[in-house]
Design a protein around this motif. Sequence first.
Motif, PDB file in Angstrom:
ATOM      1  N   PRO A  77      33.661  15.476 -30.044  1.00  0.00           N
ATOM      2  CA  PRO A  77      32.218  15.689 -30.204  1.00  0.00           C
ATOM      3  C   PRO A  77      31.799  16.112 -31.607  1.00  0.00           C
ATOM      4  O   PRO A  77      30.758  15.671 -32.109  1.00  0.00           O
ATOM      5  CB  PRO A  77      31.923  16.790 -29.166  1.00  0.00           C
ATOM      6  N   GLN A  78      32.603  16.960 -32.247  1.00  0.00           N
ATOM      7  CA  GLN A  78      32.255  17.386 -33.598  1.00  0.00           C
ATOM      8  C   GLN A  78      32.313  16.208 -34.576  1.00  0.00           C
ATOM      9  O   GLN A  78      31.433  16.040 -35.425  1.00  0.00           O
ATOM     10  CB  GLN A  78      33.191  18.491 -34.080  1.00  0.00           C
ATOM     11  N   GLY A  79      33.346  15.371 -34.434  1.00  0.00           N
ATOM     12  CA  GLY A  79      33.469  14.206 -35.298  1.00  0.00           C
ATOM     13  C   GLY A  79      32.342  13.219 -35.082  1.00  0.00           C
ATOM     14  O   GLY A  79      31.824  12.628 -36.038  1.00  0.00           O
ATOM     15  N   VAL A  80      31.952  13.041 -33.817  1.00  0.00           N
ATOM     16  CA  VAL A  80      30.841  12.148 -33.502  1.00  0.00           C
ATOM     17  C   VAL A  80      29.566  12.648 -34.176  1.00  0.00           C
ATOM     18  O   VAL A  80      28.802  11.871 -34.780  1.00  0.00           O
ATOM     19  CB  VAL A  80      30.630  12.052 -31.976  1.00  0.00           C
ATOM     20  N   MET A  81      29.317  13.955 -34.095  1.00  0.00           N
ATOM     21  CA  MET A  81      28.120  14.529 -34.694  1.00  0.00           C
ATOM     22  C   MET A  81      28.125  14.357 -36.212  1.00  0.00           C
ATOM     23  O   MET A  81      27.095  14.036 -36.817  1.00  0.00           O
ATOM     24  CB  MET A  81      28.024  16.014 -34.351  1.00  0.00           C
ATOM     25  N   GLN A  82      29.291  14.522 -36.841  1.00  0.00           N
ATOM     26  CA  GLN A  82      29.385  14.366 -38.291  1.00  0.00           C
ATOM     27  C   GLN A  82      29.046  12.946 -38.713  1.00  0.00           C
ATOM     28  O   GLN A  82      28.266  12.722 -39.643  1.00  0.00           O
ATOM     29  CB  GLN A  82      30.791  14.751 -38.769  1.00  0.00           C
ATOM     30  N   VAL A  83      29.640  11.965 -38.028  1.00  0.00           N
ATOM     31  CA  VAL A  83      29.375  10.563 -38.367  1.00  0.00           C
ATOM     32  C   VAL A  83      27.925  10.214 -38.077  1.00  0.00           C
ATOM     33  O   VAL A  83      27.257   9.517 -38.864  1.00  0.00           O
ATOM     34  CB  VAL A  83      30.324   9.632 -37.589  1.00  0.00           C
ATOM     35  N   ARG A  84      27.415  10.706 -36.970  1.00  0.00           N
ATOM     36  CA  ARG A  84      26.022  10.435 -36.599  1.00  0.00           C
ATOM     37  C   ARG A  84      25.059  10.963 -37.666  1.00  0.00           C
ATOM     38  O   ARG A  84      24.103  10.274 -38.051  1.00  0.00           O
ATOM     39  CB  ARG A  84      25.731  11.099 -35.251  1.00  0.00           C
ATOM     40  N   ASN A  85      25.318  12.158 -38.165  1.00  0.00           N
ATOM     41  CA  ASN A  85      24.459  12.748 -39.195  1.00  0.00           C
ATOM     42  C   ASN A  85      24.523  11.948 -40.498  1.00  0.00           C
ATOM     43  O   ASN A  85      23.510  11.787 -41.193  1.00  0.00           O
ATOM     44  CB  ASN A  85      24.842  14.202 -39.444  1.00  0.00           C
ATOM     45  N   ILE A  86      25.716  11.440 -40.827  1.00  0.00           N
ATOM     46  CA  ILE A  86      25.859  10.632 -42.035  1.00  0.00           C
ATOM     47  C   ILE A  86      25.049   9.343 -41.916  1.00  0.00           C
ATOM     48  O   ILE A  86      24.354   8.922 -42.850  1.00  0.00           O
ATOM     49  CB  ILE A  86      27.345  10.324 -42.314  1.00  0.00           C
ATOM     50  N   ILE A  87      25.122   8.710 -40.746  1.00  0.00           N
ATOM     51  CA  ILE A  87      24.368   7.470 -40.528  1.00  0.00           C
ATOM     52  C   ILE A  87      22.872   7.724 -40.651  1.00  0.00           C
ATOM     53  O   ILE A  87      22.136   6.953 -41.296  1.00  0.00           O
ATOM     54  CB  ILE A  87      24.710   6.865 -39.157  1.00  0.00           C
ATOM     55  N   LYS A  88      22.398   8.812 -40.066  1.00  0.00           N
ATOM     56  CA  LYS A  88      20.975   9.148 -40.156  1.00  0.00           C
ATOM     57  C   LYS A  88      20.568   9.398 -41.601  1.00  0.00           C
ATOM     58  O   LYS A  88      19.481   9.000 -42.039  1.00  0.00           O
ATOM     59  CB  LYS A  88      20.673  10.361 -39.288  1.00  0.00           C
ATOM     60  N   ASP A  89      21.433  10.073 -42.350  1.00  0.00           N
ATOM     61  CA  ASP A  89      21.120  10.353 -43.745  1.00  0.00           C
ATOM     62  C   ASP A  89      21.089   9.073 -44.567  1.00  0.00           C
ATOM     63  O   ASP A  89      20.205   8.886 -45.413  1.00  0.00           O
ATOM     64  CB  ASP A  89      22.143  11.329 -44.334  1.00  0.00           C
ATOM     65  N   LEU A  90      22.037   8.179 -44.336  1.00  0.00           N
ATOM     66  CA  LEU A  90      22.054   6.906 -45.055  1.00  0.00           C
ATOM     67  C   LEU A  90      20.781   6.113 -44.763  1.00  0.00           C
ATOM     68  O   LEU A  90      20.211   5.480 -45.655  1.00  0.00           O
ATOM     69  CB  LEU A  90      23.287   6.086 -44.650  1.00  0.00           C
ATOM     70  N   SER A  91      20.337   6.177 -43.523  1.00  0.00           N
ATOM     71  CA  SER A  91      19.100   5.497 -43.155  1.00  0.00           C
ATOM     72  C   SER A  91      17.909   6.092 -43.906  1.00  0.00           C
ATOM     73  O   SER A  91      17.028   5.367 -44.370  1.00  0.00           O
ATOM     74  CB  SER A  91      18.870   5.603 -41.642  1.00  0.00           C
ATOM     75  N   SER A  92      17.897   7.410 -44.044  1.00  0.00           N
ATOM     76  CA  SER A  92      16.804   8.071 -44.759  1.00  0.00           C
ATOM     77  C   SER A  92      16.782   7.687 -46.237  1.00  0.00           C
ATOM     78  O   SER A  92      15.757   7.803 -46.901  1.00  0.00           O
ATOM     79  CB  SER A  92      16.909   9.591 -44.611  1.00  0.00           C
ATOM     80  N   GLN A  93      17.919   7.227 -46.754  1.00  0.00           N
ATOM     81  CA  GLN A  93      18.010   6.781 -48.141  1.00  0.00           C
ATOM     82  C   GLN A  93      17.552   5.328 -48.316  1.00  0.00           C
ATOM     83  O   GLN A  93      17.561   4.797 -49.416  1.00  0.00           O
ATOM     84  CB  GLN A  93      19.447   6.902 -48.654  1.00  0.00           C
TER      85      GLN A  93
END
Length: 314
Positions: A164-180
């Motif tokens: 779950p922690q790894g999933v959350m980390q990757v998920r946050n990165i994807i959201k951040d990349l989208s915001s860029q």
Amino acid sequence: MIKTENLTKVYDGVKAVDSLSLHVEKGDVFGFLGPNGSGKTTTMGMMIGEIEPTSGQCLIKGIDVLRHPLDVKKIIGYMPDGLGFYENLNARQNLKFFSQFYDIPADKAEKRITELLEYVGLAGVDKKTEGYSRGMKQRLGIAQALINDPEVIFMDEPTNGLDPQGVMQVRNIIKDLSSQGKTIFFSSHILEEVRQVCRTIGIISKGRLIAQGTLDEVRHKMQKEDFVTIVVKAPGTVPTISSPDIIDASYDNGTAVIRARSDIRDEISDQLTRNGVCIRELSIREKTLEEVFLQTVYGGARDEARGHSGGERV
């Protein structure tokens, strides 16, 4: 930003991908869903130029992938499901090796690698990648996909096998990349991941794209039922409701669940009001995307769609 037109791949007379046409807007996070063997990996392979299509074409930012593969590779990044690194090298050394494919000058590469390792949470990790956990490898895979600062990023099962922690980390990165403003093509079997990070989705089954749009749009397109499910709740017992449009109904204390050929809520409201019943709820029950997907692709066989990672697999 991503456009395919009748993209087709035939292996030994069998169409792995059959006339697939889709469109992904710039800055979108697009979820590509389908059961194992549906053609997801083959489709992504054609999109990034690793697999030559039998017919049709794929355009990335208007560039034909087949005709101009090197131009396309300059603007895309790819994170495969089966990550491969040189295990006798550390993260920085691996990224430096991959940077050479893009002719990035050494000084700029060092700066970019430092930024990326910080970005994915691997700064200061000097051990060889043979000692990395699955989550660390996934984050290094994201860094590798970003080494050339791409405009379009393809990710094949980026959260597969993570805790779950790894999933959350990757998920946050994807959201951040989208915001860029990055455009992300995200392949996954896990519906919850799609709900969390994707704006639009495409459903592929047996090589054919059967639906594309927002989550709600896809759910409505795939719902094949020709009846409406209406839920009625009232204090005490709900009396029997009669209408020629009712297919069947179940009554349980203060709740009635009615399947009807059309939306007869006004008719139900009039009947109950005349009988002095105080209505607490009168609503239409819509199926979830998961329910509609499983019914359409698997014929409702939920057990076939369960994986071994603890999440719903489709």
